[in-house]
Design an enzyme around this catalytic site. Structure first.
Site, mmCIF file in Angstrom:
data_model
loop_
_atom_site.group_PDB
_atom_site.id
_atom_site.type_symbol
_atom_site.label_atom_id
_atom_site.label_comp_id
_atom_site.label_asym_id
_atom_site.label_seq_id
_atom_site.Cartn_x
_atom_site.Cartn_y
_atom_site.Cartn_z
ATOM 1 C CB CYS A 377 36.014 29.380 44.497
ATOM 2 S SG CYS A 377 35.296 30.909 43.925
ATOM 3 C CG HIS A 463 40.658 31.157 43.761
ATOM 4 N ND1 HIS A 463 40.434 30.025 42.995
ATOM 5 C CD2 HIS A 463 39.488 31.959 43.340
ATOM 6 C CE1 HIS A 463 39.032 30.121 42.478
ATOM 7 N NE2 HIS A 463 38.744 31.290 42.733
#
Length: 543
Positions: A377, A463
């Site tokens: 991310c 994630h």
């Protein structure tokens, strides 16, 4: 309500279910653990139960199947309750962007950036809404207790209509008298919804009796009427030595202690502390399993500012022979076989920190030597060539680390998704929470999930991908090969099963060490009558 004791319940019938609020004498007293433990204990009894936290401040968040963002602690508690997580379980999520401001996520969607003073109703700077999310005039109401209290009580009532019981978690301490007027998560919620309150105290820190008494005595008389009992957490030693103090506490307050939970190592539940910036030296208190092969594998996680979803590395730490530590100095990368740049709420700030600490240069040297680096991310964004940010930091165009052929533009709309894909020949599931939109340069790099890979440098917005067992093992084999380590992933590590075992341990703590009959009475019957007032209290006008 007889549904809980009868294990049949009223869930789904439209009858209002029971409820309980778990408060704490301090932050990190164990509210999340106790809430999850009660949920798992009830679920094992066949009770339809749901968790609830009206307002959460956390950088560790999760995406529900319908694309709503909630705190990871509530997603973990939903797993403990064996129900699908929902935005109803965490209607207000605050994601800190600095010590003084947070992004406000309402019913799973971001609606703006707000100062702490503005959120709690002070006269400070006005909210900065995300364009297109709310009308400017609406932001002024966010600081008024009534506006959000109605929303959270509606969510709680919906859960109570569809479940036998709802176990609510408070935030911080209920005795924050400076914030009581705007409280929607502790006694403000308990009074609005008619909930009994159990206060949890961390005896490992010391002063638990003073904390219980002081917390109660700092509440108004009307608030005190909801405080029904106490629960001691993290006790080490002989409980019989504690019993005289518990009896005196009952004499002083008129309230029982419903259990003494022992200190339990290696619980490994998802954390929610949104302001912690360095966890150097530890991931979890857990038993270190011996490596399956001849070597261990060392993973260094850069403890970047505003680190988010650092739970991504839990799956690595669960692997026998994988040693995970958080680092903030370049010399700590020297013996690492894999460096992870985790998610962050401030990608530009993280880049500045990496450069100021000398970590940026150390990571670049690693990449040039063919030593593995993984960006997740915000960490993936930092590895790219350029970032254009007029949304998060408003810094404009900023140079990235230049290790991946990616350009990132921050969009107003946040991406919230639960993708499924394939990488390294294995199925992968994950979740996405980001404003940054990555543009992969044509013909450069090898595709990797939604990101890319160049040599030993990998990047993705996903994630949770390392929780996919087959993919995690395949990825660790690649890392071990690149590092020249004789590390072999254990063939039987199942991260989902390990998490279930941890949740069962939480249920065991409640079942074996708490007065479950008394807890059931509170959940079913509500606030006890005639609880005595503990002076001095605060004036009701303050509350």
């Amino acid at each position: 309500m007889s549904g809980i004791r009868g294990q049949g319940g009223t869930g789904g019938s439209g009858t209002r279910g029971g409820g309980l609020l778990v408060a704490g004498t301090t932050s990190d007293a164990g509210k999340s653990v106790v809430t999850a433990g009660i949920c798992r204990w009830l679920a094992r009894k066949g009770v339809s139960v749901a968790p609830f936290k009206a307002q959460n401040m956390s950088l560790n968040s999760f995406v529900t199947r319908d694309g709503a963002e909630i705190g990871r602690a509530q997603a973990m508690q939903a797993a403990a309750a064996r129900v699908e997580p929902s935005a109803l379980m965490n209607p207000v999520l605050l994601k800190p962007g600095s010590d003084r401001s947070s992004q406000v996520v309402l019913l799973g969607k971001p609606v703006g950036e707000l100062s702490a003073r503005g959120y709690f109703g002070g006269s400070g700077p006005a909210a900065r809404p995300l364009p297109g999310t709310v009308a400017p005039g609406e932001t002024a109401s966010w600081g008024r207790r009534e506006a959000l209290l109605g929303t959270v009580t509606e969510c709680l009532e919906e859960l109570r209509r569809t479940h036998d019981a709802v176990i609510c978690e408070g935030a911080g301490s209920p005795a924050e008298i400076n914030l009581r007027r705007t409280d929607i998560v502790n006694l403000g919620l308990a009074r609005a919804a008619g909930l009994p309150v159990v206060v949890v105290g961390d005896i490992d820190r010391g002063g638990v009796f003073a904390s219980f008494f002081g917390t109660t005595a700092l509440l108004s008389a009307a608030d005190q009427r909801h405080v029904a009992a106490y629960l001691v957490n993290k006790f080490r030693g002989d409980v019989s030595l504690l019993e005289p103090g518990l009896e005196m506490l009952r004499d002083l307050t008129g309230r029982p202690t419903l259990g003494v939970l022992p200190f339990a190592h290696g619980l490994g539940i998802d954390e929610e502390d949104g302001l912690r910036v360095s966890l150097r030296g530890t991931v979890r208190e857990s038993v270190v399993a011996p490596p399956h092969g001849a070597d261990v594998l060392r993973v260094a996680v850069a403890a970047v500012p505003l680190m988010s979803n650092f739970t991504d590395v839990d799956a690595l730490a669960a692997e026998p022979g994988v040693v995970v530590r958080f680092v903030d100095r370049p010399e700590e990368l020297a013996d690492a076989d894999l460096v992870v740049l985790p998610g962050t709420r401030g990608t530009v700030r993280a880049l500045e920190w990496l450069r100021a600490r000398g970590l940026a240069g150390a990571i670049a040297r690693r990449a040039a030597e063919g030593r593995p680096v993984l960006g997740i991310c915000g960490g993936f964004q930092a590895l790219g060539e350029r970032i254009e940010d007029e949304v998060e930091s408003k810094a404009g165009t900023v140079a990235g680390l230049g290790l991946l052929p990616v350009r990132v533009r921050f969009a107003v709309e946040k991406t919230l998704a639960r993708p499924v894909g394939e990488a390294l020949g294995e199925r992968v599931e994950g979740y996405e929470i980001h404003h940054g939109v990555a543009e992969l340069l044509d013909g450069a790099g090898e595709p990797f999930l939604d990101g890319c890979r160049v040599g030993s440098v990998w990047g993705t917005h996903w994630h949770g991908s390392l929780e996919s067992d087959g993919f995690r093992r395949a990825f660790l084999r690649r890392v071990a090969d690149a590092a020249g380590r004789a590390f072999v992933p254990a063939p039987d590590t199942r991260f989902g099963e390990l998490r279930e075992e941890q949740l069962d341990r939480l249920g065991d703590l409640i079942e074996e060490h708490a007065d479950t009959a008394a807890l059931l009475r509170l959940i079913e019957d509500g606030v006890p009558q005639d609880l005595p007032f503990v002076p001095p209290g605060v004036p009701e006008a303050t509350a």
